[in-house]
Design a protein around this motif. Structure first.
Motif, PDB file in Angstrom:
ATOM      1  N   SER A   1       0.852  -1.192   0.000  1.00  0.00           N
ATOM      2  CA  SER A   1       0.000   0.000   0.000  1.00  0.00           C
ATOM      3  C   SER A   1       0.882   1.235   0.000  1.00  0.00           C
ATOM      4  N   ARG A   2       0.384   2.310  -0.617  1.00  0.00           N
ATOM      5  CA  ARG A   2       1.169   3.533  -0.766  1.00  0.00           C
ATOM      6  C   ARG A   2       0.387   4.718  -0.219  1.00  0.00           C
ATOM      7  N   CYS A   3       1.124   5.659   0.359  1.00  0.00           N
ATOM      8  CA  CYS A   3       0.531   6.878   0.923  1.00  0.00           C
ATOM      9  C   CYS A   3       1.460   8.048   0.578  1.00  0.00           C
ATOM     10  N   THR A   4       1.005   8.927  -0.299  1.00  0.00           N
ATOM     11  CA  THR A   4       1.816  10.072  -0.700  1.00  0.00           C
ATOM     12  C   THR A   4       1.703  11.161   0.350  1.00  0.00           C
ATOM     13  N   ILE A   5       2.867  11.598   0.868  1.00  0.00           N
ATOM     14  CA  ILE A   5       2.886  12.589   1.935  1.00  0.00           C
ATOM     15  C   ILE A   5       3.499  13.914   1.513  1.00  0.00           C
ATOM     16  N   ALA A   6       4.015  13.986   0.281  1.00  0.00           N
ATOM     17  CA  ALA A   6       4.669  15.218  -0.153  1.00  0.00           C
ATOM     18  C   ALA A   6       4.745  15.260  -1.673  1.00  0.00           C
ATOM     19  N   ARG A   7       4.862  16.500  -2.187  1.00  0.00           N
ATOM     20  CA  ARG A   7       5.091  16.728  -3.611  1.00  0.00           C
ATOM     21  C   ARG A   7       6.442  17.423  -3.756  1.00  0.00           C
ATOM     22  N   VAL A   8       7.254  16.945  -4.663  1.00  0.00           N
ATOM     23  CA  VAL A   8       8.575  17.515  -4.884  1.00  0.00           C
ATOM     24  C   VAL A   8       8.426  18.790  -5.716  1.00  0.00           C
ATOM     25  N   LEU A   9       9.001  19.888  -5.210  1.00  0.00           N
ATOM     26  CA  LEU A   9       8.919  21.173  -5.903  1.00  0.00           C
ATOM     27  C   LEU A   9      10.207  21.539  -6.625  1.00  0.00           C
ATOM     28  N   VAL A  10      11.362  21.301  -5.986  1.00  0.00           N
ATOM     29  CA  VAL A  10      12.650  21.706  -6.545  1.00  0.00           C
ATOM     30  C   VAL A  10      13.683  20.623  -6.276  1.00  0.00           C
ATOM     31  N   VAL A  11      14.452  20.281  -7.312  1.00  0.00           N
ATOM     32  CA  VAL A  11      15.599  19.393  -7.163  1.00  0.00           C
ATOM     33  C   VAL A  11      16.773  20.082  -7.843  1.00  0.00           C
ATOM     34  N   GLU A  12      17.741  20.504  -7.037  1.00  0.00           N
ATOM     35  CA  GLU A  12      18.971  21.109  -7.549  1.00  0.00           C
ATOM     36  C   GLU A  12      20.132  20.342  -6.928  1.00  0.00           C
ATOM     37  N   ARG A  13      20.423  19.188  -7.511  1.00  0.00           N
ATOM     38  CA  ARG A  13      21.450  18.298  -6.981  1.00  0.00           C
ATOM     39  C   ARG A  13      22.828  18.937  -7.118  1.00  0.00           C
ATOM     40  N   PRO A  14      23.646  18.964  -6.096  1.00  0.00           N
ATOM     41  CA  PRO A  14      23.449  18.470  -4.732  1.00  0.00           C
ATOM     42  C   PRO A  14      23.154  19.575  -3.724  1.00  0.00           C
ATOM     43  N   ALA A  15      22.677  20.725  -4.176  1.00  0.00           N
ATOM     44  CA  ALA A  15      22.578  21.884  -3.284  1.00  0.00           C
ATOM     45  C   ALA A  15      21.232  22.094  -2.613  1.00  0.00           C
ATOM     46  N   ARG A  16      20.133  21.702  -3.266  1.00  0.00           N
ATOM     47  CA  ARG A  16      18.826  22.079  -2.718  1.00  0.00           C
ATOM     48  C   ARG A  16      17.763  21.072  -3.099  1.00  0.00           C
ATOM     49  N   PHE A  17      16.847  20.843  -2.141  1.00  0.00           N
ATOM     50  CA  PHE A  17      15.702  19.958  -2.341  1.00  0.00           C
ATOM     51  C   PHE A  17      14.528  20.590  -1.598  1.00  0.00           C
ATOM     52  N   VAL A  18      13.414  20.784  -2.296  1.00  0.00           N
ATOM     53  CA  VAL A  18      12.239  21.423  -1.700  1.00  0.00           C
ATOM     54  C   VAL A  18      11.027  20.546  -1.977  1.00  0.00           C
ATOM     55  N   PHE A  19      10.222  20.342  -0.926  1.00  0.00           N
ATOM     56  CA  PHE A  19       8.998  19.559  -1.093  1.00  0.00           C
ATOM     57  C   PHE A  19       7.893  20.116  -0.208  1.00  0.00           C
ATOM     58  N   THR A  20       6.662  19.802  -0.575  1.00  0.00           N
ATOM     59  CA  THR A  20       5.520  20.194   0.248  1.00  0.00           C
ATOM     60  C   THR A  20       5.383  19.201   1.394  1.00  0.00           C
ATOM     61  N   TRP A  21       4.660  19.616   2.423  1.00  0.00           N
ATOM     62  CA  TRP A  21       4.346  18.756   3.563  1.00  0.00           C
ATOM     63  C   TRP A  21       2.839  18.579   3.533  1.00  0.00           C
ATOM     64  N   ASP A  22       2.403  17.473   2.931  1.00  0.00           N
ATOM     65  CA  ASP A  22       0.981  17.216   2.712  1.00  0.00           C
ATOM     66  C   ASP A  22       0.394  16.383   3.851  1.00  0.00           C
ATOM     67  N   VAL A  23       0.667  16.821   5.058  1.00  0.00           N
ATOM     68  CA  VAL A  23       0.204  16.143   6.267  1.00  0.00           C
ATOM     69  C   VAL A  23      -0.520  17.185   7.109  1.00  0.00           C
ATOM     70  N   SER A  24      -1.730  16.864   7.518  1.00  0.00           N
ATOM     71  CA  SER A  24      -2.540  17.811   8.300  1.00  0.00           C
ATOM     72  C   SER A  24      -2.122  17.798   9.773  1.00  0.00           C
ATOM     73  N   PRO A  25      -2.586  18.781  10.543  1.00  0.00           N
ATOM     74  CA  PRO A  25      -2.311  18.778  11.988  1.00  0.00           C
ATOM     75  C   PRO A  25      -2.906  17.566  12.713  1.00  0.00           C
ATOM     76  N   ARG A  26      -3.792  16.827  12.060  1.00  0.00           N
ATOM     77  CA  ARG A  26      -4.357  15.592  12.627  1.00  0.00           C
ATOM     78  C   ARG A  26      -3.510  14.384  12.228  1.00  0.00           C
ATOM     79  N   TRP A  27      -2.363  14.637  11.552  1.00  0.00           N
ATOM     80  CA  TRP A  27      -1.440  13.609  11.078  1.00  0.00           C
ATOM     81  C   TRP A  27      -2.143  12.669  10.106  1.00  0.00           C
ATOM     82  N   GLU A  28      -2.847  13.285   9.159  1.00  0.00           N
ATOM     83  CA  GLU A  28      -3.506  12.604   8.055  1.00  0.00           C
ATOM     84  C   GLU A  28      -3.063  13.291   6.770  1.00  0.00           C
ATOM     85  N   VAL A  29      -3.256  12.617   5.646  1.00  0.00           N
ATOM     86  CA  VAL A  29      -2.909  13.223   4.363  1.00  0.00           C
ATOM     87  C   VAL A  29      -3.770  14.456   4.138  1.00  0.00           C
ATOM     88  N   GLU A  30      -3.120  15.549   3.768  1.00  0.00           N
ATOM     89  CA  GLU A  30      -3.817  16.792   3.410  1.00  0.00           C
ATOM     90  C   GLU A  30      -3.950  16.812   1.896  1.00  0.00           C
TER      91      GLU A  30
END
Length: 160
Positions: free
Chosen positions: A67-96
């Motif tokens: 089973s799979r549960c997506t918790i983030a979306r990748v926004l920026v990949v600049e190897r090896p200097a920077r990685f940015v992603f969303t945090w798709d988790v609600s304050p109830r610790w569920e997928v937002e």
């Protein structure tokens, strides 16, 4: 180790790792299961973290049954200097599922020399999560939050 830079909406954590910057970036993005706290998953029996390492990709938990549960979306990949992603988790610790209610995690990797890397993780815009966002800020910024994960990253990536 944890330093809130804007205590109302952001948490910043940093760690120095005894490994080259390219290696630390790869462990963070391609070997996520080696440093992600096993107690911090939405799926009960998570055995792997799948990172689709491209802008528009995702970070997905995978459990023993597949089973799979997506918790983030990748926004920026600049190897090896920077990685940015969303945090798709609600304050109830569920997928937002509403993108406007997701915060962002910005990770910078800086070579201190050929064998040492500084990792600075800033979890931004936590207030976008709405009601209960302060609890989330306190959790990710507290002793059991991102600081634990970066300490685990130091151990996992520093073993070169």
């Amino acid at each position: 180790m944890t330093t809130p830079t804007r205590p109302d909406t952001s948490v910043t954590v940093s760690v120095d790792v005894a490994a080259p910057v390219e290696h630390v970036f790869d462990v963070f993005t391609r070997q996520t299961s080696t440093w992600w706290d096993p107690d911090h998953h939405l799926l009960d029996d998570t055995v792997d973290m799948d990172v689709d390492l491209r802008a528009g990709g995702t970070i997905t938990e995978v459990d023993a049954a597949g089973s799979r549960c997506t918790i983030a979306r990748v926004l920026v990949v600049e190897r090896p200097a920077r990685f940015v992603f969303t945090w798709d988790v609600s304050p109830r610790w569920e997928v937002e599922t509403e993108p406007a209610r997701c915060s962002e995690v910005h990770v910078a990797f800086t070579a201190l020399d050929d064998r040492r890397t500084r990792v600075v993780l800033e979890h931004r815009q936590l207030d976008r999560h709405g009601d209960g966002w302060e609890r989330m800020r306190d959790a990710v910024g507290g002793a059991g939050g991102w600081a634990v994960d970066l300490a685990r990253l130091r151990r996992a990536a520093g073993a070169v």
